[in-house]
Every structure is written in C-alpha cells, then in structure tokens.
Design an enzyme around this catalytic site. Structure first.
Site, PDB file in Angstrom:
ATOM      1  N   SER A   1      -0.806  22.125 -11.844  1.00 27.96           N
ATOM      2  CA  SER A   1      -1.506  21.463 -12.350  1.00 27.96           C
ATOM      3  C   SER A   1      -2.912  21.315 -11.702  1.00 27.96           C
ATOM      4  O   SER A   1      -3.000  20.894 -10.359  1.00 27.96           O
ATOM      5  CB  SER A   1      -1.075  19.889 -12.629  1.00 27.96           C
ATOM      6  OG  SER A   1      -1.998  19.173 -13.509  1.00 27.96           O
TER       7      SER A   1
ATOM      8  N   LYS B   1      -2.046  25.027 -15.361  1.00 24.09           N
ATOM      9  CA  LYS B   1      -2.426  23.902 -16.222  1.00 24.09           C
ATOM     10  C   LYS B   1      -3.701  23.440 -15.942  1.00 24.09           C
ATOM     11  O   LYS B   1      -3.846  23.101 -14.692  1.00 24.09           O
ATOM     12  CB  LYS B   1      -1.256  23.017 -16.314  1.00 24.09           C
ATOM     13  CG  LYS B   1      -1.405  21.645 -16.730  1.00 24.09           C
ATOM     14  CD  LYS B   1      -0.501  20.907 -16.775  1.00 24.09           C
ATOM     15  CE  LYS B   1      -0.461  19.302 -16.347  1.00 24.09           C
ATOM     16  NZ  LYS B   1       0.683  18.504 -16.512  1.00 24.09           N
TER      17      LYS B   1
ATOM     18  N   LYS C   1      -6.395  20.336 -16.503  1.00 23.30           N
ATOM     19  CA  LYS C   1      -6.738  19.218 -17.267  1.00 23.30           C
ATOM     20  C   LYS C   1      -8.154  19.173 -17.847  1.00 23.30           C
ATOM     21  O   LYS C   1      -9.159  19.586 -17.167  1.00 23.30           O
ATOM     22  CB  LYS C   1      -6.770  18.113 -15.870  1.00 23.30           C
ATOM     23  CG  LYS C   1      -5.658  17.828 -15.172  1.00 23.30           C
ATOM     24  CD  LYS C   1      -4.621  17.020 -15.854  1.00 23.30           C
ATOM     25  CE  LYS C   1      -3.440  16.552 -15.174  1.00 23.30           C
ATOM     26  NZ  LYS C   1      -2.480  15.880 -15.871  1.00 23.30           N
TER      27      LYS C   1
ATOM     28  N   ASP D   1      -3.698  19.959 -20.364  1.00 18.19           N
ATOM     29  CA  ASP D   1      -3.230  18.422 -20.399  1.00 18.19           C
ATOM     30  C   ASP D   1      -4.450  17.541 -20.602  1.00 18.19           C
ATOM     31  O   ASP D   1      -5.372  17.412 -19.586  1.00 18.19           O
ATOM     32  CB  ASP D   1      -2.675  18.148 -19.257  1.00 18.19           C
ATOM     33  CG  ASP D   1      -1.877  16.881 -19.209  1.00 18.19           C
ATOM     34  OD1 ASP D   1      -1.799  16.176 -20.140  1.00 18.19           O
ATOM     35  OD2 ASP D   1      -0.921  16.610 -18.150  1.00 18.19           O
TER      36      ASP D   1
ATOM     37  N   GLU E   1      -0.860  19.606 -23.753  1.00 17.79           N
ATOM     38  CA  GLU E   1      -0.277  18.499 -23.407  1.00 17.79           C
ATOM     39  C   GLU E   1      -0.889  17.060 -23.708  1.00 17.79           C
ATOM     40  O   GLU E   1      -1.945  16.802 -23.609  1.00 17.79           O
ATOM     41  CB  GLU E   1       0.080  18.238 -21.768  1.00 17.79           C
ATOM     42  CG  GLU E   1       1.185  17.677 -21.473  1.00 17.79           C
ATOM     43  CD  GLU E   1       1.453  17.852 -19.924  1.00 17.79           C
ATOM     44  OE1 GLU E   1       1.387  18.872 -19.480  1.00 17.79           O
ATOM     45  OE2 GLU E   1       1.649  16.881 -19.294  1.00 17.79           O
TER      46      GLU E   1
ATOM     47  N   ASP F   1       4.132  14.171 -23.205  1.00 19.49           N
ATOM     48  CA  ASP F   1       4.341  13.727 -21.916  1.00 19.49           C
ATOM     49  C   ASP F   1       4.446  12.149 -21.823  1.00 19.49           C
ATOM     50  O   ASP F   1       5.495  11.616 -22.016  1.00 19.49           O
ATOM     51  CB  ASP F   1       3.169  14.209 -21.089  1.00 19.49           C
ATOM     52  CG  ASP F   1       3.356  13.609 -19.506  1.00 19.49           C
ATOM     53  OD1 ASP F   1       4.087  12.626 -18.982  1.00 19.49           O
ATOM     54  OD2 ASP F   1       2.453  14.141 -18.697  1.00 19.49           O
TER      55      ASP F   1
ATOM     56  N   LYS G   1       9.593  13.922 -17.115  1.00 22.68           N
ATOM     57  CA  LYS G   1       9.246  13.623 -15.576  1.00 22.68           C
ATOM     58  C   LYS G   1      10.377  12.520 -15.324  1.00 22.68           C
ATOM     59  O   LYS G   1      10.724  11.600 -16.302  1.00 22.68           O
ATOM     60  CB  LYS G   1       7.933  12.728 -15.478  1.00 22.68           C
ATOM     61  CG  LYS G   1       6.684  13.816 -15.620  1.00 22.68           C
ATOM     62  CD  LYS G   1       5.384  12.845 -15.521  1.00 22.68           C
ATOM     63  CE  LYS G   1       4.432  14.108 -15.902  1.00 22.68           C
ATOM     64  NZ  LYS G   1       3.147  13.436 -16.026  1.00 22.68           N
TER      65      LYS G   1
ATOM     66  N   GLY H   1       4.879  16.712 -12.919  1.00 22.08           N
ATOM     67  CA  GLY H   1       5.072  16.139 -11.491  1.00 22.08           C
ATOM     68  C   GLY H   1       3.880  14.905 -11.401  1.00 22.08           C
ATOM     69  O   GLY H   1       3.395  14.602 -12.453  1.00 22.08           O
TER      70      GLY H   1
HETATM   71  O1  OSB Z   1      -0.007  14.279 -16.705  1.00 20.37           O
HETATM   72  O2  OSB Z   1       1.214  15.843 -15.627  1.00 20.37           O
HETATM   73  C1  OSB Z   1       0.338  14.317 -15.753  1.00 20.37           C
HETATM   74  C2  OSB Z   1      -0.604  13.757 -12.105  1.00 20.37           C
HETATM   75  C3  OSB Z   1      -0.465  12.445 -12.317  1.00 20.37           C
HETATM   76  C4  OSB Z   1      -0.446  11.616 -13.515  1.00 20.37           C
HETATM   77  C5  OSB Z   1      -0.195  12.522 -14.551  1.00 20.37           C
HETATM   78  C6  OSB Z   1      -0.021  13.826 -14.488  1.00 20.37           C
HETATM   79  C7  OSB Z   1      -0.419  14.487 -13.193  1.00 20.37           C
HETATM   80  C8  OSB Z   1      -0.488  16.081 -13.125  1.00 20.37           C
HETATM   81  C9  OSB Z   1      -0.081  16.433 -11.656  1.00 20.37           C
HETATM   82  O3  OSB Z   1      -0.842  16.655 -13.734  1.00 20.37           O
HETATM   83  C10 OSB Z   1       1.173  16.999 -11.457  1.00 20.37           C
HETATM   84  C11 OSB Z   1       1.581  17.269  -9.943  1.00 20.37           C
HETATM   85  O4  OSB Z   1       1.040  18.453  -9.340  1.00 20.37           O
HETATM   86  O5  OSB Z   1       2.320  16.662  -9.308  1.00 20.37           O
HETATM   87 MG    MG Z   2       0.875  15.266 -18.335  1.00 19.62          MG
END
Ligand code: OSB
Ligand code: MG
Length: 385
Positions: A135, A161, A163, A188, A213, A238, A262, A290
C-alpha cells in the site's frame, strides 16, 4: 485455558517514512500490545487502532480505556476451552473491535503455544506461502509515485495499491498505469468521495484496476451499491465491514465484489475466520488489510492470510518497509516473488523481542488473577508509567 493475567502496554515506534492517506499523515505510531498469560503460556496481540479517530472511531486511547476498564476486568480469571470462546465474554461491550481483537488474538497465540502448533494451523490455515502486495501513501507528484512503484515491483510485490484523494487521483493512477501497463493495480480512497463524484470515479475504469477500496462514506454500505452499479471496477469495502453480518449485507446489496478483512476492524481471529468462510461460499474474494502494524500484528495477519478464502494478495509486507528495527525476530521477510513463507514453529512463528519492547514502552498496566486480593476483587490491577 485459564486466563491468569493480562499485561497491556503502549509502545512508541517511528515509521521509516511518513504515510499519507486521504484522512491524514502518520509517522509516530502509538501501538498497544497485549500479553495474555493462559495456563502459563504467554501470548501476544496488537491493537491496530490509529492515534486519531480518522480511519474509524477507535484510537490508541479509547482502546486503552476499554481494555483497562471493561475487557481485562471481565476476562481475567475466566476459563475457556478454546480461544474462539472469548468473544462471548466481551459481547456486552458494543463496538471497540480493535480493543477486543488485541486481547482475543493474544489468547490465540497462547492457545497455539499450549497445543504446540503454529497459529496458522490452529486457525485452519491451509497455505504455506502467502501472496503479498504493498500500500503506497499519497505522494507530492505522479513522478515520485512512479519511482516508488518501480522500487516495490523490483522487490517482487505482486500487487500495488495507491492511496488516492480528490485532486490526487486520476493523474497519479494514469502515470503509474502508463509506466506499468500489466501490473495488478488497485486504489484506496479511505472514504474521501461522495456519490456526486461518481462520474469522476468512473473515469478510473479505463485503468483496469483490480479494485477500488472504500471510495464513499466509512459507515454506509448502501451508498456503495449505488456506485458499484455504475462502475466496471470492482469495489472493495474496508471501513464499512465490522462483522460477518455487515459483509453479508454488502454482498446481498451488491455494494462490493471484494472484501478487505482486517483483524482489528472485525474484532479478531474468530470473526475473521467466519467472515472469510461466508465470503468463500459466495465466491467473494477476500484479502488481508494492514494497519501499519508492528511485527506482532503482522505475524497475526500472516497467520490469518493462510485461510482458504484469502485468494488475493494482502497488504502484508516486509518489516523493513516500515521499521528500522522490528519487535519480532526474524523480521517479516518477503521473497523475490512477492510471497511470505509461513513459519511452522508453535504460536506466532516469530520470537517476540521482549527486550526491545521494554525499551519502547511508555506506559503499562497489569491484571493478575493469581494474586487476587479479596472475594469481590477477582483481579489485582497495577499500573505504572
Ligand atoms: O485503508 O488499508 C487502509 C493504513 C492505515 C489505515 C488504513 C489503511 C492503511 C493502509 C496501510 O493501507 C496498509 C499497511 O501497509 O499496513
Ligand atoms: Mg483501506
């Protein structure tokens, strides 16, 4: 298994680099670790709440409060046959899934150690090797994002992925897609858009994304059905999904075609296992999300990802992407083909570095059933800073 004691602590860990999402930027993590002692075995869990209530309603401090004042007093001294019997003992506490998950998962680790089996096997996991994605946080400009993607692909990761947020979406995805036409790519939004943005979001269909996402409101499953009906790209939920009922609602309303599981958000291994099974029966792929976890949360994510419903690469990546020094040994490593080989040692499969944890600890609290002071007081709580 008798739950003899719980130790709760807050540790501070600094990410190697700031991580930006549509809801904010984080670098200094305040992580709660839970140690549960059951029948003499010590199991570890991690609370994956953020520092602010920006991803969901929980924070490091709400989890501290809920574990201290409600969860620990109601479970210390109790006996359960299996870790999956713990959730009913916490069922009177509404919400606070991440707080519950930290405690429940620690008990799963202890249970696996007591049985002398790796946690993933106790959960019913079937994979020996899991597929990993990364991510990537929001960047200043498309070019620097492309460079990051290139680096991660060189490390072997199977899915990237990105953001996104309004103003940092189309051009960024276009630049990455142009450079890497064939990779598995997803985005995402962490709830940064509204249904009024549907026409704009539909433009991303041209990039052949694996999924988009959580584009819309964090707590609205229904509204995602309205967007999914207009989009080719599969929506993945999510933030909206806290339990198997929510996942079923989303599937039946056709709000999404993929679900991110998660452990913290769904309250722990017991519910995660039920959710992936329900999704599998309905041919809905799931994957492990994550929350910028330390090695302890990461080891739990790896164990969960071995269950048969987890057919897409997770946001489960190497320790060294996040931390200069992790609190487990060895750190989580990813192979050149973007996989993690699952450890077969009992429990979490990694050694917990208590010495490092000790140095990172800023506050702690303990509950111990063995030294109960009186009949009314079934546990003794000691707190220190
Ligand atoms: O939306 O998946 C998410 C990190 C913090 C809060 C929300 C998210 C995330 C990540 C990071 O996408 C995922 C990771 O590398 O742990
Ligand atoms: Mg997410």
């Amino acid at each position: 298994m008798k739950i003899e004691a719980i130790a709760l602590r807050e540790i501070h860990m600094k990410l190697k680099a700031p991580f930006e999402t549509s809801f904010g930027t984080v670098q200094n993590r305040r992580i709660l670790l839970v140690e549960v002692v059951a029948d003499g075995a010590s199991g570890w869990g991690e609370v994956t709440a953020g520092e602010t209530p920006a991803y969901n309603a929980e924070t490091t401090d709400t989890a501290w409060h809920v574990i201290s004042d409600f969860i620990a007093p109601s479970v210390v001294g109790k006996s359960v046959a299996e870790a999956s019997e713990l959730p009913p003992l916490m069922a009177r506490i509404r919400g606070h899934e991440m707080a519950k998950s930290g405690v429940e998962n620690a008990l799963w680790d202890a249970a696996a150690q007591l049985k002398g089996v790796p946690l993933y096997k106790l959960l019913g996991g079937t994979m020996q090797e899991i597929a990993c994605g990364v991510s990537l946080g929001i960047r200043e400009n498309p070019q620097s994002l492309v460079e990051r993607v290139e680096e991660e692909l060189r490390s072997g990761y199977q899915r990237i992925k990105l953001k996104i947020k309004p103003g940092k979406d189309y051009a960024f995805v276009a630049a990455v897609r142009k450079e890497f036409p064939d990779i598995r790519l997803s985005v995402d939004a962490n709830s940064a858009y509204s249904l009024d943005d549907a026409a704009h979001l539909k433009k991303l269909d041209e990039f052949g994304l694996l999924m988009m996402e959580q584009p819309l409101d964090w707590d609205d499953i229904h509204i995602h059905a309205k967007l999914q009906a207009q989009m080719q790209t599969a929506i993945c939920l999510d933030e909206c999904i806290h339990n198997t009922r929510h996942a079923l609602t989303a599937i039946e309303l056709e709000s999404c075609r993929i679900i991110n599981i998660k452990l913290g958000r769904v309250s722990g291994h017991t519910e995660a296992r039920l959710m992936q099974e329900m999704c599998r029966k309905r041919d809905v792929p799931v994957w492990c999300g994550g929350m910028l976890e330390s090695g302890i949360g990461r080891a739990h994510n790896i164990a969960m990802s071995t269950l048969p419903g987890f057919t897409l690469p997770g946001d489960v990546s190497a320790s060294q992407r996040y931390w200069s020094e992790d609190i487990i040994e060895p750190g989580v490593a990813v192979t050149a083909k973007g996989t993690i080989r699952v450890s077969n040692t009992p429990g979490l499969g990694y050694a917990v570095r208590r010495d490092r944890i000790e140095k990172l600890t800023v506050r702690r609290s303990n509950w111990d059933a063995r030294h109960a002071a009186s009949e009314e007081m079934s546990t003794v709580r000691t707190e220190s800073c």
